[in-house]
Design a protein around this motif. Structure first.
Motif, PDB file in Angstrom:
ATOM      1  N   VAL A 197     -36.565  -5.796 -20.703  1.00 56.15           N
ATOM      2  CA  VAL A 197     -35.590  -4.735 -20.908  1.00 56.15           C
ATOM      3  C   VAL A 197     -35.462  -4.466 -22.402  1.00 56.15           C
ATOM      4  CG1 VAL A 197     -33.201  -4.013 -20.579  1.00 56.15           C
ATOM      5  CG2 VAL A 197     -34.322  -5.415 -18.854  1.00 56.15           C
ATOM      6  N   THR A 237     -28.004  -8.917 -21.677  1.00 59.69           N
ATOM      7  CA  THR A 237     -29.237  -8.250 -21.269  1.00 59.69           C
ATOM      8  C   THR A 237     -29.868  -8.944 -20.070  1.00 59.69           C
ATOM      9  OG1 THR A 237     -29.592  -7.619 -23.570  1.00 59.69           O
ATOM     10  CG2 THR A 237     -31.463  -7.393 -22.082  1.00 59.69           C
ATOM     11  N   ALA A 283     -30.588  -7.369 -16.426  1.00 62.93           N
ATOM     12  CA  ALA A 283     -31.960  -7.359 -15.909  1.00 62.93           C
ATOM     13  C   ALA A 283     -32.053  -8.023 -14.546  1.00 62.93           C
ATOM     14  CB  ALA A 283     -32.894  -8.041 -16.901  1.00 62.93           C
ATOM     15  N   ALA A 317     -31.429  -3.144 -13.930  1.00 64.80           N
ATOM     16  CA  ALA A 317     -30.808  -2.284 -14.932  1.00 64.80           C
ATOM     17  C   ALA A 317     -30.540  -0.885 -14.418  1.00 64.80           C
ATOM     18  CB  ALA A 317     -31.687  -2.222 -16.185  1.00 64.80           C
TER      19      ALA A 317
END
Length: 314
Positions: free
Chosen positions: A11, A77, A81, A85
């Protein structure tokens, strides 16, 4: 503006800072008063305009100042993920420091009742431009629309505004992009498609002197959001300091839309609020869709809110 790019679990992440040495919170300055051009209404440019990312990308905007902050970003993040997302959108802004964080999808998130915040700001701005006050009937409907998330009241407010085209026409004045925040057809305001960075602009309108709304109207909107009924105080408020005032508007809906794949989970569960976290005023929006049910959606929203608060503050 400093910027760097890193990748976590595939990502994409963008990190940037709008702060300069002379102004810890440059976003509160009118455009042209600092060396960088401040975006309209004061949000960092990466959030106000929305980066040109694919829907499955994620961005984090903040100064890469420490190992702990980098670790907090990576945890956020990774959480985005692992939950896909394209079904998550988050954005947060620390008013005092000017640090901002955004991640997940940049478009296509269904608002559900989160759209009621846009309806509220639209009718307030509409009356402000006309030099009038809400009628007693309008005041009653906006109160029920926000404090109780009453759908009939939202329908009435939508009609009082003048319908979809008028709502869409007011978006630029509220700092929204008509191509990124697209109201649902007809009276389906709950199927508005947007992103967390777009909705964060609506929160910024409630706290910034650069807002299109007058101080009195901003205070009125925040008062309604601070008085939502008790069972609607989930979501972003989970990160608030104990005993502090919380302004929140949530949205939840089992989506039935032609181009929405319900086999992946039908629920859209969202939360937006102005909260105090570690003595910092933080604006935060967390949006999810394709949740299996309401409860699992709330759980994911609250885990994302905790990770987002960590990333924007630490």
């Amino acid at each position: 503006m400093a910027a760097c790019v890193l990748t976590v679990l595939g990502v994409a992440v963008i990190v940037s800072s709008q702060r300069d040495s002379a102004r810890p919170s440059a976003l509160l300055a009118p455009s042209g008063t600092t060396g960088t051009s401040a975006p309209r209404h004061g949000l960092p440019a990466a959030l106000a305009t929305g980066p040109a990312f694919l829907p499955t990308s994620a961005s984090l905007s903040s100064p890469p100042s420490s190992t702990s902050r980098s670790a907090a970003r990576q945890r956020l993040t990774a959480l985005i993920a692992v939950n896909r997302a394209d079904r998550i959108s988050v954005a947060a802004y620390d008013v005092a420091s000017g640090v901002s964080v955004s991640g997940g999808s940049q478009a296509g998130m269904r608002t559900a009742s989160l759209a009621k915040l846009q309806l509220l700001e639209t009718i307030l701005l509409q009356h402000q431009r006309a030099g009038t006050s809400l009628s007693d009937s309008e005041e009653d409907t906006v109160t029920r629309m926000i404090e109780n998330s009453d759908n009939n009241a939202a329908d009435a407010t939508f009609a009082d505004i003048g319908g979809r085209d008028v709502v869409l026409g007011f978006e630029p004045a509220l700092g929204l992009s008509p191509s990124r925040t697209v109201p649902g057809s007809g009276y389906y305001w709950g199927l508005t498609r947007t992103s967390a960075p777009q909705q964060l602009q609506l929160l910024q309108n409630l706290v910034s002197d650069m807002s299109p709304l007058s101080a009195g109207r901003r205070a009125h909107a925040l008062s309604l959001m601070r008085n939502v009924q008790d069972d609607q105080r989930w979501g972003v408020p989970v990160v608030a300091d104990e005993g502090t005032a919380v302004a929140v508007k949530n949205g939840w809906l089992a989506v039935d839309d032609d181009d929405y794949d319900e086999s992946q989970g039908s629920w859209a569960v969202n939360s937006a609020g102005v909260v105090t976290v570690e003595d910092h005023q933080v604006l935060m929006v967390v949006m999810t869709q394709h949740d299996a049910d309401f409860g699992s959606g709330v759980d994911l929203v609250q885990r994302l809110a905790e990770a987002t608060a960590d990333a924007v503050l630490h």
